[in-house]
Design a protein around this motif. Sequence first.
Motif, PDB file in Angstrom:
ATOM      1  N   GLY A  13      18.904  31.798   4.597  1.00  0.00           N
ATOM      2  CA  GLY A  13      19.320  33.051   4.300  1.00  0.00           C
ATOM      3  C   GLY A  13      19.606  33.249   2.849  1.00  0.00           C
ATOM      4  O   GLY A  13      19.928  34.366   2.479  1.00  0.00           O
ATOM      5  N   GLY A  15      16.958  34.204   1.228  1.00  0.00           N
ATOM      6  CA  GLY A  15      15.958  35.208   0.969  1.00  0.00           C
ATOM      7  C   GLY A  15      14.485  35.077   0.799  1.00  0.00           C
ATOM      8  O   GLY A  15      13.622  35.863   0.440  1.00  0.00           O
ATOM      9  N   LYS A  16      14.155  33.529   0.985  1.00  0.00           N
ATOM     10  CA  LYS A  16      13.066  32.997   0.878  1.00  0.00           C
ATOM     11  C   LYS A  16      11.892  33.663   1.424  1.00  0.00           C
ATOM     12  O   LYS A  16      10.872  34.071   0.689  1.00  0.00           O
ATOM     13  CB  LYS A  16      12.817  31.578   1.393  1.00  0.00           C
ATOM     14  N   SER A  17      12.183  33.907   2.748  1.00  0.00           N
ATOM     15  CA  SER A  17      10.710  34.600   3.603  1.00  0.00           C
ATOM     16  C   SER A  17      10.447  36.032   3.053  1.00  0.00           C
ATOM     17  O   SER A  17       9.437  36.274   2.904  1.00  0.00           O
ATOM     18  CB  SER A  17      10.777  34.404   5.107  1.00  0.00           C
ATOM     19  N   THR A  18      11.586  36.661   3.182  1.00  0.00           N
ATOM     20  CA  THR A  18      11.410  38.175   2.512  1.00  0.00           C
ATOM     21  C   THR A  18      10.755  38.238   1.184  1.00  0.00           C
ATOM     22  O   THR A  18       9.874  38.967   1.053  1.00  0.00           O
ATOM     23  CB  THR A  18      13.124  38.726   2.280  1.00  0.00           C
TER      24      THR A  18
END
Length: 226
Positions: A13, A15-18
């Motif tokens: 959560g 924010g890595k993939s975003t």
Amino acid sequence: MNTLRVALDGPAGAGKSTVAKRVAAALGVAYVDTGAMYRAITWKALQKGIELHDEVALTELADSIHIDFKPRSVGQAVFVDGEEVTDAIRSFDVTNNVSAVSAVSGVRVAMVKLQQDIAARTGVLMDGRDIGTVVLPNADVKIWLTASVEARAQRRYQELLGKGIACDFEQIKEDIQRRDDYDASREHSPMVKADDAVVVDTTGMSIDEVIAQIETICHSAQAQKS
Ligand code: CDP
Ligand code: CDP
């Protein structure tokens, strides 16, 4: 083609993939979501009814599975042995079991090899837990993306509510904390910040602010490389 290799690690959560999707597109490198690979194996193991403590069966599965990513207008689709699993690998069932599967040494060896093979062919931005420490120890850029557990749970909560999925904030926070503890304390390639990673604490930061900061870090690494 940009040959920059970026390692983006951190807890659930953060924010890595975003962030990774957008920064990879801006840099012109491939995005590799390594968490999706561990989720894909977990999904397949649950489908096949494999006992999640059976390390031999899980290693055999990891050695034979075919995981494909196909770019979509938004993000990318994930396929396991030809079947689309993009949404299925985000289920609660997979999320609650993925840490146990990804702690198996044979599973990690197979996935790390696939990840390193991709990075040998092209510039990449890879997100995960062990990219800066194990997969790409010589990456041009290493970032440790984090945020308070409260902020990360709040993001997941909002994300699920936005999808119309009923959920309990305290339960989400507990699940995130449990998964982080499991990932950080496993024997093989535990989740840990690489000594030379730049820490970006995104608590209270918007997605655009995080992206701008990471792009600045990557551009300066790129300028030094060329
Ligand atoms: O998106 P979220 O942070 O919820 O998780 P993810 O990146 O999809 O990763 C799911 C799980 O895969 C993590 O909790 C780890 O157990 C495992 N993982 C790993 O062990 N090593 C990686 N490089 C990436 C993920
Ligand atoms: O991949 P990881 O588990 O690190 O996080 P993510 O799935 O990219 O982000 C989790 C949620 O937090 C998503 O709904 C993002 O839109 C949101 N997010 C946010 O609200 N503010 C940020 N600075 C970063 C992510």
